[in-house]
Design a protein around this motif. Structure first.
Motif, mmCIF file in Angstrom:
data_model
loop_
_atom_site.group_PDB
_atom_site.id
_atom_site.type_symbol
_atom_site.label_atom_id
_atom_site.label_comp_id
_atom_site.label_asym_id
_atom_site.label_seq_id
_atom_site.Cartn_x
_atom_site.Cartn_y
_atom_site.Cartn_z
ATOM 1 N N GLN A 194 0.867 -1.177 0.000
ATOM 2 C CA GLN A 194 0.000 0.000 0.000
ATOM 3 C C GLN A 194 0.899 1.220 0.000
ATOM 4 O OE1 GLN A 194 -3.116 -0.040 2.964
ATOM 5 N NE2 GLN A 194 -3.310 2.198 2.931
ATOM 6 N N ASP A 195 0.717 2.086 -0.969
ATOM 7 C CA ASP A 195 1.628 3.218 -1.162
ATOM 8 C C ASP A 195 1.724 4.104 0.070
ATOM 9 O OD1 ASP A 195 2.186 2.360 -3.697
ATOM 10 O OD2 ASP A 195 0.685 3.632 -4.662
ATOM 11 N N SER A 196 0.628 4.330 0.737
ATOM 12 C CA SER A 196 0.608 5.264 1.864
ATOM 13 C C SER A 196 0.893 4.597 3.201
ATOM 14 C CB SER A 196 -0.751 5.959 1.938
ATOM 15 O OG SER A 196 -1.793 4.999 2.099
ATOM 16 N N LEU A 197 1.221 3.312 3.192
ATOM 17 C CA LEU A 197 1.429 2.575 4.430
ATOM 18 C C LEU A 197 2.915 2.302 4.624
ATOM 19 C CD1 LEU A 197 0.227 1.096 6.874
ATOM 20 C CD2 LEU A 197 0.047 -0.954 5.458
ATOM 21 N N GLU A 198 3.516 2.904 5.657
ATOM 22 C CA GLU A 198 4.922 2.674 5.977
ATOM 23 C C GLU A 198 5.005 2.077 7.372
ATOM 24 O OE1 GLU A 198 9.303 4.809 5.996
ATOM 25 O OE2 GLU A 198 7.541 5.903 5.274
ATOM 26 N N ILE A 199 5.361 0.806 7.426
ATOM 27 C CA ILE A 199 5.430 0.079 8.689
ATOM 28 C C ILE A 199 6.767 0.387 9.364
ATOM 29 C CG2 ILE A 199 5.374 -2.184 9.792
ATOM 30 C CD1 ILE A 199 2.745 -1.393 8.533
ATOM 31 N N THR A 200 6.708 0.777 10.630
ATOM 32 C CA THR A 200 7.926 1.105 11.377
ATOM 33 C C THR A 200 8.219 0.110 12.496
ATOM 34 O OG1 THR A 200 6.651 2.566 12.839
ATOM 35 C CG2 THR A 200 7.679 3.566 10.892
ATOM 36 N N SER A 201 7.261 -0.727 12.844
ATOM 37 C CA SER A 201 7.465 -1.735 13.883
ATOM 38 C C SER A 201 6.647 -2.966 13.546
ATOM 39 C CB SER A 201 7.043 -1.186 15.252
ATOM 40 O OG SER A 201 7.079 -2.193 16.245
ATOM 41 N N THR A 202 7.244 -4.161 13.731
ATOM 42 C CA THR A 202 6.529 -5.398 13.423
ATOM 43 C C THR A 202 6.901 -6.481 14.415
ATOM 44 O OG1 THR A 202 6.102 -7.082 11.723
ATOM 45 C CG2 THR A 202 8.319 -6.168 11.802
ATOM 46 N N GLN A 203 5.964 -7.382 14.644
ATOM 47 C CA GLN A 203 6.167 -8.540 15.496
ATOM 48 C C GLN A 203 5.392 -9.698 14.899
ATOM 49 O OE1 GLN A 203 4.695 -8.137 19.506
ATOM 50 N NE2 GLN A 203 5.419 -10.153 20.144
ATOM 51 N N MET A 204 5.905 -10.928 15.066
ATOM 52 C CA MET A 204 5.274 -12.096 14.462
ATOM 53 C C MET A 204 5.226 -13.228 15.475
ATOM 54 S SD MET A 204 6.316 -13.898 10.854
ATOM 55 C CE MET A 204 5.081 -14.777 9.886
ATOM 56 N N THR A 205 4.054 -13.850 15.629
ATOM 57 C CA THR A 205 3.902 -14.973 16.552
ATOM 58 C C THR A 205 2.958 -15.999 15.947
ATOM 59 O OG1 THR A 205 3.356 -15.583 18.828
ATOM 60 C CG2 THR A 205 1.985 -13.897 17.798
ATOM 61 N N ARG A 206 3.197 -17.268 16.262
ATOM 62 C CA ARG A 206 2.373 -18.334 15.695
ATOM 63 C C ARG A 206 1.105 -18.517 16.506
ATOM 64 N NH1 ARG A 206 4.054 -24.656 14.829
ATOM 65 N NH2 ARG A 206 3.480 -24.783 17.040
#
Length: 576
Positions: A65-77
């Motif tokens: 998405q052009d206007s979406l800039e992710i600055t923090s991420t986390q991943m869990t099952r």
């Protein structure tokens, strides 16, 4: 383990390992995370979000998405083939995505902005392991609070299967149309306003559930913050606007935790919170909100009071231990199993205030250490704002000790920006400095084991805030690198970041620090019945008798000094 002498250490040349480039990262990759099982990587960048295979480093799915800039991420099952991703973008909006069958689905937006005049900003967002809960600190018009959410995991799994069936239907065209189950706010925690004066003693439900403190150790706590000795009636104690939280697993016999044994393993039962400027760590149980009182502000179920202001905190992997870094260079470690303080240690009065702390997972066991649970020790890394690093070793019935690992750097460029214990390497920590240097350090012998460097054409990207992920299952390090501007590369080449990898198992030098699979299972104690908990507490009390006797003597000395000081003040006041 004894540290080698300086002459022997000086003869050894520190090894250097070059980090190979394994993949080209999407433009403006801001964050990187690895799932707990080590199978996938989550990347947040200027065009959205993508999920990669951690082994082959192939992009499996992306949501652009052009206007979406992710600055923090986390991943869990969340399930066998379903993973939750928690993200925060550059506008302070938190979202929950699901990666399922090579597709990324937006399940919910945590803080929607319907009214621009009441724009809420998410400062931090964290998912609990397994994805059952989430917690976000949110700010709106100068007001900050913490919200804890319960995610409808079972409903989401069914809806994800429905979305997959729609996508696989040959007669279906267009976007997947699924109405995702809403997220429930479990608790909304605001900075506490504790009544002053003796009114605090009337909060029976609150204080009944607080920790039972021994008389001989009560000097370590300052009840004045609760207002017990405040004569200004009607005033309230305001808390500064920042909070830190930790999810807690079941382990103690506190109210509500007795039902934890019937819950799935790894499901949090409580969250502990402290606010900047506060002396108190507050614990809230993750129980259902009464239907007849949905708007009632929750009261803490457990209070952990301290003498000094809390500066930083850490929770052990099993969440049995909570460590607090206090003002005045004090480290306080509490044992949730017995419900009592484990130790209060003075680290160093010479260094600056504490900045961050963490538990060291694996530490070499001395031959003199008993193999029983009574001799179990906990180890901490404590980082100061000055850049100095200390280690703290303590345990029930053992003498607490501290050691300075590194001194305050003379050059600000040598300040560490990352210092983390590597879970699968015994007594080793990964350090990244502001100047871009990265190395593994032995926290016992205080030696540098090896340097990790990118190729000569590249440098570690943004060393002040490096973008990296540690894959504990595959025992690998992923870190972002940029083209070195001094190499004369074109602007296009400089804009393309690379993903570098270091496999710890491929180094013979590091193999001697590797924790065997038989040691990776931590020995944790589980007291199911009230009788077992009492026995455990009494055994710990017997082991700590010398320590408590010493605390009694120190307490009496403080009381005598205080009495002399108060008497002196009264004499001066009477004379004037």
């Amino acid at each position: 383990m004894e540290a080698p002498c300086k002459t022997e250490t000086s003869r050894k040349k520190t090894s250097t390992f070059e980090l190979p480039s394994v993949a080209q990262l999407p433009e403006s990759t801001n964050c990187l995370a690895c799932s707990e099982d080590g199978r996938y990587l989550s990347l947040g960048h200027s065009q959205g979000l993508s999920v990669w295979c951690a082994s082959s480093l192939i992009c499996l799915a992306e949501r652009l998405q052009d206007s979406l800039e992710i600055t923090s991420t986390q991943m869990t099952r969340m399930a066998e083939n379903t993973y939750l991703l928690g993200t925060v973008d550059d506008m302070g909006v938190a979202r929950v995505f699901a990666y399922h069958c090579e597709g990324i689905h937006l399940l919910c937006v945590i803080n929607t902005m319907e009214n621009i005049n009441k724009r809420s900003i998410c400062l931090t967002f964290e998912l609990s392991e397994g994805g059952d809960y989430g917690a976000a600190s949110i700010s709106c018009n100068g007001v900050l609070w913490l919200e804890v959410y319960h995610f409808p995991a079972e409903a989401w799994l069914k809806e994800l299967e429905l979305a997959l069936s729609q996508k696989q239907d040959p007669n279906f065209s267009g976007d997947v149309d699924v109405k995702w189950s809403p997220v429930a706010v479990k608790i909304k925690i605001k900075p506490p306003k504790i009544p002053a004066g003796l009114e605090v003693l009337q909060m029976a439900d609150f204080l009944t559930h607080s920790l039972a403190l021994d008389r001989d150790t009560s000097s370590c706590y300052q009840w004045e913050e609760l207002g017990c000795f405040n004569t200004d009636a009607g005033k309230t104690i305001e808390s500064p606007r920042r909070c830190t939280h930790h999810f807690l697993l079941p382990c103690a016999q506190f109210p509500g935790e007795s039902k934890a044994k019937s819950q799935p393993a790894g499901l949090p039962v409580a969250v502990c919170v402290w606010w900047s400027g506060s002396h108190n760590l507050l614990q809230y149980l993750l129980k259902k909100t009464p239907k007849n009182k949905p708007d009632v502000e929750p009261m803490p179920d457990v209070l952990w009071p301290n003498e000094q202001e809390i500066l930083c905190s850490a929770v052990s992997r099993c969440t049995h231990y909570i460590a607090l870094g206090l003002d005045g260079a004090l480290v306080c470690v509490s044992d949730r199993q017995s419900g009592s303080p484990l130790c209060v240690v003075l680290v160093s009065a010479a260094d600056s205030a504490f900045f961050r702390m963490q538990f060291v997972d694996y530490w070499p066991v001395s031959a003199n250490d008993s193999q029983t649970f009574t001799a179990a020790k906990v180890h901490l890394l404590v980082l100061c704002k000055s850049g100095a690093i200390h280690t703290v070793t303590t345990g029930r019935g053992t003498q607490s000790c501290t050691m300075q690992l590194t001194e305050r750097p003379k050059d600000s460029k040598d300040l560490p920006t990352v210092t983390i214990s590597v879970p699968f390497l015994q007594s080793l920590s990964l350090v990244v400095q502001r100047n871009g240097k990265m190395f593994l350090q032995d926290v016992i012998n205080k030696t540098t084991v090896c340097f990790l460097i990118p190729p000569t054409t590249h440098v570690i990207a943004t060393p002040c805030t490096p973008v990296y992920a540690l894959n504990t299952r595959q025992q690998t390090l992923f870190i972002k690198g940029d083209q070195d501007p001094s190499c004369g590369a074109s602007s296009k080449d400089r804009s393309q970041s690379q993903l570098f990898i270091f496999c710890f198992g491929e180094s013979d030098i590091i193999k001697e620090y590797n924790v065997s699979q038989t040691k990776t299972k931590q020995k944790t104690l589980s007291c199911v019945t009230f009788e077992e908990t009492c026995n455990f507490y009494l055994q710990q009390r017997a082991l700590s008798v010398d320590e408590r006797n010493k605390a009694i003597m120190e307490t009496w000395k403080q009381l005598q000094d205080t009495a002399v000081m108060v008497q002196h003040r009264h004499s001066r006041a009477a004379a004037s």
